[in-house]
Write an enzyme that holds these catalytic residues in place. Structure first.
Site, PDB file in Angstrom:
ATOM      1  N   ASP A 197       0.985  -1.171  -0.012  1.00 41.72           N
ATOM      2  CA  ASP A 197      -0.226  -0.578   0.095  1.00 41.72           C
ATOM      3  C   ASP A 197       0.805   1.368  -0.177  1.00 41.72           C
ATOM      4  OD1 ASP A 197      -2.478   1.951   0.216  1.00 41.72           O
ATOM      5  OD2 ASP A 197      -2.708   1.240   2.211  1.00 41.72           O
ATOM      6  N   ALA A 244     -11.354   4.233   4.211  1.00 46.80           N
ATOM      7  CA  ALA A 244     -13.020   4.801   4.500  1.00 46.80           C
ATOM      8  C   ALA A 244     -13.435   3.960   5.530  1.00 46.80           C
ATOM      9  CB  ALA A 244     -13.262   2.185   3.908  1.00 46.80           C
ATOM     10  N   ASN A 280     -10.158   0.289   1.100  1.00 48.30           N
ATOM     11  CA  ASN A 280      -9.026  -0.475   2.555  1.00 48.30           C
ATOM     12  C   ASN A 280      -9.094   0.544   3.554  1.00 48.30           C
ATOM     13  OD1 ASN A 280      -7.713  -1.065  -0.088  1.00 48.30           O
ATOM     14  ND2 ASN A 280      -6.155   1.407   0.034  1.00 48.30           N
TER      15      ASN A 280
END
Length: 288
Positions: A81, A206, A226
């Site tokens: 990420d 989120a 995510n």
């Protein structure tokens, strides 16, 4: 051939949760949740945490060994990420990651395209998926900070077309970390980007977004979502509770176990929220 279950999720109008790990105990809780709910899952490792977690190869091998030891049968991706360098993304590919994100969102669009394409070309040679980003996601998480800057549709189209990436994270009002006030997601922009790019979209930050807004984002092409903050809050709250309730407790297993269970419970809530529960069999059948 790796299962492209994010494409499947986009077609079927649900999302695959990516849950970031911040320690090795996260792995067990997340995998148990996915297995219990028969859900595909993405285990994320943020670039800023790689050294803390032991390095790309150690992380990849540890997750894969844990999958085998726990007899996990659902599809699992290991994802980098917010990869901040081309070299780091390539190292993750070489270490056995299933997908990587190159975050060139702070660069000019031309430089973002050039470096993302370099990552894509290398990753695709090794059958690894690539996520790119346009715009700026606000907030602070895992050492990443910034102010919200909505993604430009023309820049999104250029990045997708010129790099051949697999998923796109357009910044549209979500933030990393805790929200201050209500999230203001750009649904009109979301719809335009979804219709014009035709690739699965990724929603970062989120945690804190309402169920209604999350489901609307899924309906507008977000097939990967995510999560990090709410898992960390649940874990830390449980750890404090365990230590407060029994001040004489010193056994690491007794202290840590309830927090792993809380990671699992919170991960199960996230899976149900994304609608990925009971989707593993269909994905496995499709690619078998």
């Amino acid at each position: 051939m790796r299962l492209n279950f994010i494409e499947f999720a986009k077609k079927e109008k649900f999302a695959i949760p990516q849950i970031n790990i911040n320690g090795l105990i996260w792995i067990e809780g997340i995998l148990k949740a996915a297995q219990n709910l028969n859900s595909p899952i993405i285990i994320g490792t943020t670039d800023k945490n790689i050294e803390f977690l032991g390095g790309y190869k150690f992380i990849s091998n540890t997750i894969k060994n844990k999958i085998q030891a726990m007899n996990i049968t659902v599809p699992v991706y290991i994802h980098l990420d917010h990869g901040l360098t081309v070299e780091g993304c390539k190292e993750a590919v070489d270490a056995g990651y299933d997908s990587v994100m190159f975050d060139g969102s702070k660069l000019s669009i031309s430089e973002n395209i050039r470096l993302t394409k370099e990552v894509v070309d290398y990753a695709h040679e090794h059958n690894v998926f690539v996520e790119g980003e346009v715009g700026a996601i606000g907030g602070v998480e895992d050492g990443l900070s910034g102010q919200v800057r909505y993604a430009d549709i023309d820049e999104c189209l250029a990045l997708v077309k010129e790099t051949n990436l697999d998923t796109l994270a357009p910044a549209l009002g979500s933030v990393h970390g805790k929200y201050k006030g209500e999230p203001n997601l750009g649904f009109e922009e979301m719809e335009l980007i979804n219709e014009n790019t035709q690739v699965p979209l990724v929603l970062h930050g989120a945690s804190g977004i309402s169920k209604e807004d999350l489901h609307r984002a899924i309906s507008l092409g977000h097939a990967k979502i995510n999560f990090n903050t709410e898992i960390n809050i649940a874990w830390s709250n449980q750890l404090r509770k365990t230590l407060t309730e029994d001040k004489n407790l010193f056994s690491p297993q007794e202290i840590i176990r309830p927090s792993i269970e809380e990671i699992q419970k919170t991960s199960e809530k996230i899976i149900n929220l994304c609608g990925s529960n009971n989707k593993s069999d269909a994905i496995t059948k499709m690619y078998s």
